[in-house]
Design an enzyme around this catalytic site. Structure first.
Site, PDB file in Angstrom:
ATOM      1  N   ASP A  30      37.388  45.292   9.540  1.00 27.52           N
ATOM      2  CA  ASP A  30      38.040  43.980   9.552  1.00 27.52           C
ATOM      3  C   ASP A  30      37.433  43.013   8.542  1.00 27.52           C
ATOM      4  O   ASP A  30      36.287  43.174   8.106  1.00 27.52           O
ATOM      5  CB  ASP A  30      37.884  43.344  10.946  1.00 27.52           C
ATOM      6  CG  ASP A  30      38.789  43.991  11.978  1.00 27.52           C
ATOM      7  OD1 ASP A  30      39.364  45.060  11.698  1.00 27.52           O
ATOM      8  OD2 ASP A  30      38.905  43.410  13.072  1.00 27.52           O
ATOM      9  N   HIS A  67      33.124  45.969  10.269  1.00 31.21           N
ATOM     10  CA  HIS A  67      33.537  44.930   9.322  1.00 31.21           C
ATOM     11  C   HIS A  67      33.100  45.307   7.903  1.00 31.21           C
ATOM     12  O   HIS A  67      31.992  45.808   7.708  1.00 31.21           O
ATOM     13  CB  HIS A  67      32.926  43.583   9.707  1.00 31.21           C
ATOM     14  CG  HIS A  67      33.382  43.090  11.045  1.00 31.21           C
ATOM     15  ND1 HIS A  67      32.816  43.521  12.221  1.00 31.21           N
ATOM     16  CD2 HIS A  67      34.371  42.230  11.383  1.00 31.21           C
ATOM     17  CE1 HIS A  67      33.436  42.944  13.247  1.00 31.21           C
ATOM     18  NE2 HIS A  67      34.379  42.147  12.767  1.00 31.21           N
TER      19      HIS A  67
HETATM   20 ZN   LIG Z   1      37.707  39.447  12.098  1.00 35.03          ZN
END
Ligand SMILES: [Zn+2]
Length: 278
Positions: A98, A243
């Protein structure tokens, strides 16, 4: 493992697209393990951070241009909770990244995925994607799935419906331009969903996808800890959250290099979501 076996396995992985189904239940607004607000998980502001958000003229297919029967097939249902796991036969898992793309980390992640012939899903923020379109092109070329993670990573539950729509629409527009197709999946920042987000996501042709295992890599707990969290959480149907932007993600990059071959050696197939109704 012999090289020819590895090659066969990689080809099987590339072919192993799995349908996603909703399993289990979740809270109405915050879901996934550790899905609460995580202030430091916000992406580093890109050059577009201060550009005003203007309502886009862009509209996805469900709102224009298609006949009703086709619309019904293409438009996902309005859910009241996001999808948390994938369904499918055997030891399938999904890796999701992400907040990117970030040229400091995303290319390394793509290199590792390519080395093992594995596809992943990237939930990108529009303001990051806009300035790193080449990385979205590369994701398309290498068979990865790109999802919508809003434009500027706000807490959607604090926004007006109109603002949520703008956040989603602008991001879908950039994804379509740079990736070549509009996103079919979206993920709320911080896992903070609300009814407007579910409704607008469906209007824009997207399904809500959360996660099963949160690596909490944004807290930079150490590469070894991230590896442990993935390996301890590994199970059929698991969706892993990591991430590739929003801070120093060098631990996330290094962790992938360690847990990915280990998951493959344990017999897991890493796959990407496929919509049943498209
Ligand atoms: Zn996020």
């Amino acid at each position: 493992m012999q090289k020819d076996q590895l090659f066969t396995r990689r080809r099987a992985l590339l072919a192993g697209v799995t349908a996603v189904g909703a399993v289990g239940t979740a809270g109405a607004f915050a879901v996934g393990s550790g899905g609460g607000p995580a202030p430091s998980a916000a992406p580093a502001p890109g050059p577009a951070a201060h550009r005003p958000l203007k309502p886009s003229a862009y509209r996805l297919q469900p709102l224009t241009g298609y006949g009703a029967p086709r619309d019904a097939l293409r438009r996902p249902p309005v859910r009241s909770e996001p999808i948390l796991r994938i369904s499918g036969r055997g030891r399938v898992m999904m890796l999701t990244f992400d907040d990117g793309p970030d040229p400091r980390y995303t290319p390394d992640i793509l290199d590792t995925l390519a080395e093992y012939g594995v596809r992943a899903t990237f939930f990108v923020c529009g303001e990051m994607a806009d300035y790193n379109r080449d990385l979205l092109s590369r994701m398309a070329d290498e068979g990865h799935v790109v999802g919508n993670h809003t434009w500027s990573h706000p807490l959607l539950t604090r926004l007006t419906r109109r603002r949520i729509r703008t956040e989603m629409e602008r991001t879908s527009e950039v994804v379509e331009q740079a990736y070549g197709e509009p996103p079919l999946w979206f993920r709320a920042p911080y896992g903070a969903w609300n009814r407007a987000a579910f409704q607008l996501g469906a209007e824009l042709g997207m399904e809500p996808l959360a996660w099963t295992v949160d690596t909490l890599d944004w807290t930079t707990p150490g590469t070894g800890t991230i590896v442990e969290r993935v390996e301890d959480g590994a199970a059929p149907g698991v969706v892993v959250l990591s991430h590739d932007a929003g801070g120093d993600r060098s631990q996330s990059v290094r962790a992938l290099r360690r847990y990915l071959p280990e998951l493959l050696d344990s017999g897991y197939h890493l796959t990407v979501p496929r919509r049943r109704f498209v």
